[in-house]
Scaffold this motif. Structure first.
Motif, PDB file in Angstrom:
ATOM      1  N   ALA A  84     -38.929 -30.767 -49.443  1.00  0.00           N
ATOM      2  CA  ALA A  84     -40.396 -30.768 -49.428  1.00  0.00           C
ATOM      3  C   ALA A  84     -40.871 -29.758 -48.385  1.00  0.00           C
ATOM      4  CB  ALA A  84     -40.920 -32.162 -49.097  1.00  0.00           C
ATOM      5  N   VAL A  85     -40.072 -29.579 -47.323  1.00  0.00           N
ATOM      6  CA  VAL A  85     -40.316 -28.506 -46.355  1.00  0.00           C
ATOM      7  C   VAL A  85     -39.009 -27.742 -46.144  1.00  0.00           C
ATOM      8  CG1 VAL A  85     -42.222 -29.673 -45.124  1.00  0.00           C
ATOM      9  CG2 VAL A  85     -39.856 -30.018 -44.365  1.00  0.00           C
ATOM     10  N   ASP A  86     -39.143 -26.480 -45.687  1.00  0.00           N
ATOM     11  CA  ASP A  86     -37.952 -25.637 -45.485  1.00  0.00           C
ATOM     12  C   ASP A  86     -37.401 -25.735 -44.073  1.00  0.00           C
ATOM     13  OD1 ASP A  86     -38.305 -24.398 -48.066  1.00  0.00           O
ATOM     14  OD2 ASP A  86     -39.905 -23.174 -47.158  1.00  0.00           O
ATOM     15  N   GLY A  87     -38.263 -26.060 -43.127  1.00  0.00           N
ATOM     16  CA  GLY A  87     -37.802 -26.008 -41.746  1.00  0.00           C
ATOM     17  C   GLY A  87     -38.602 -26.882 -40.812  1.00  0.00           C
ATOM     18  N   GLN A  88     -38.219 -26.840 -39.558  1.00  0.00           N
ATOM     19  CA  GLN A  88     -38.870 -27.642 -38.518  1.00  0.00           C
ATOM     20  C   GLN A  88     -38.515 -27.025 -37.180  1.00  0.00           C
ATOM     21  OE1 GLN A  88     -37.306 -30.251 -36.173  1.00  0.00           O
ATOM     22  NE2 GLN A  88     -35.558 -28.880 -36.368  1.00  0.00           N
TER      23      GLN A  88
END
Ligand code: TK8
Length: 337
Positions: free
Chosen positions: A208-212
């Motif tokens: 749902a997201v690529d990174g953090q």
């Protein structure tokens, strides 16, 4: 001094000691303190909460018991803050960044590249500026006890190695629900999305997201290496954690009980910072061993990043107030000397 006076003094001070011990014992009631936190038990956060619990139990003669609940099982940082304000939960630890909606001054700690190293952070956070910001929480129903180290934050993602700013383009990056973080990463060109930490692992896993971005310790203890390939050493901001007590609860405690909590909090702070720094020093090698591809930014790229991010300083200053902004800058300059 005559022998008589000496004997009298000794007798009086012994009596005072007995009386005050008695008073302290009476002033400490059996209590159960629910203490929530977001990371796992096997993390720097979990270890320090455990130490806090042990210290409270020891200092209260076993009367005050801390029921520690990790992994956001009592809720996200934001949910726990509301529970503390309402009096439904007694204590928690979480990022200062998640408090900005409650106390706008907390955003001062979100200033990119505010501190160059941990020593500067300790001096400023434990000094008058740190205390002033912490005290602002009281009018909102929270009592801050101490700052712990979350740490310098670094970037991970699953799309590509980030060697230059342009590599952030179109990367869907989870940020803490906080306007400065949102603005920072939008400014750097990423597609920044606010999300609670408690939802982060699943969001990364399901893409749902690529990174953090988080300190090495958290990338390790939360097993983000299982779902993230690339790690870029950015150290873009130093994140404090803050230990909080519900003000409703705090106001109902005796002075002796408050002292038990505050003393234990100070001990936990000293333990936590040492533990975190030792772990961080080894964590990068461990993350590489787990298969993460790590890269550092060149000084030129770091400077480009710093420069871009300095564009948001004016809005942080406006939000926290020019006086606090200047006071903080002066405190950092002093710590740097
Ligand atoms: C844990 C969070 C975490 C923070 C984040 O509850 O949300 O990324 O760094 O430590 O407070």
């Amino acid at each position: 001094m005559t022998t008589f006076r000496r004997t009298l003094l000794a007798a009086v001070s012994a009596a005072t000691l007995v009386a005050s011990f008695g008073a302290i014992a009476q002033d400490i009631k059996p209590r159960i303190i629910r203490f929530g936190y977001g990371l796992n038990e096997v993390s720097n956060q979990g270890r320090a909460v455990k130490l806090f619990a042990e210290e409270v139990e020891k200092a209260s003669g076993g009367k005050m018991k801390v029921r520690a609940v990790g992994a956001a099982a009592l809720g996200s940082d934001a949910q726990m803050q509301q529970a503390l304000i309402g009096g439904a939960q007694e204590m928690m630890v979480g990022s200062t960044a998640t408090l900005v909606g409650i106390t706008k001054e907390m955003a001062i700690w979100d200033t990119p590249f505010l501190f160059n190293n941990a020593k500067e952070a300790d001096v400023v956070l434990d000094g008058p500026v740190g205390q002033k910001v912490m005290d602002k929480l009281q009018e909102k129903g929270l009592v801050g006890l101490v700052y712990w180290e979350n740490g310098f934050r670094n970037l991970t993602n699953n799309k590509r190695a980030v060697n230059k700013l342009e590599d952030l383009d179109s990367i869907k990056l989870r940020v803490m629900p906080n306007p400065v973080f949102l603005e920072s990463f939008k400014t750097l060109g990423a597609n920044a999305v606010p999300l609670s930490f408690s939802e982060l692992f699943t969001a990364l896993e399901t893409k749902a997201v690529d990174g953090q971005e988080n300190p090495y310790n958290t990338i390790l203890s939360s097993k983000f290496y299982e779902v993230q390939k690339y790690l870029t050493v950015t150290n873009h901001v130093y994140s404090p954690w803050i230990v909080l007590v519900s003000k409703k609860y705090w106001d109902g405690l005796s002075k002796a009980e408050q002292k038990v909590l505050l003393d234990a909090a100070v001990k936990s702070r000293d333990f936590e910072r040492k533990d975190t720094r030792e772990e961080a020093a080894k964590a990068l090698a461990e993350l590489k061993a787990k298969g993460m591809q790590v890269n550092e930014l060149t000084p030129t790229e770091t400077n480009r990043m710093r420069e871009k991010l300095s564009a948001i300083n004016a809005s942080i200053a406006a939000n926290v107030g020019e006086a606090l902004w200047k006071e903080t800058q002066a405190a950092v300059a002093q710590a740097r000397k």
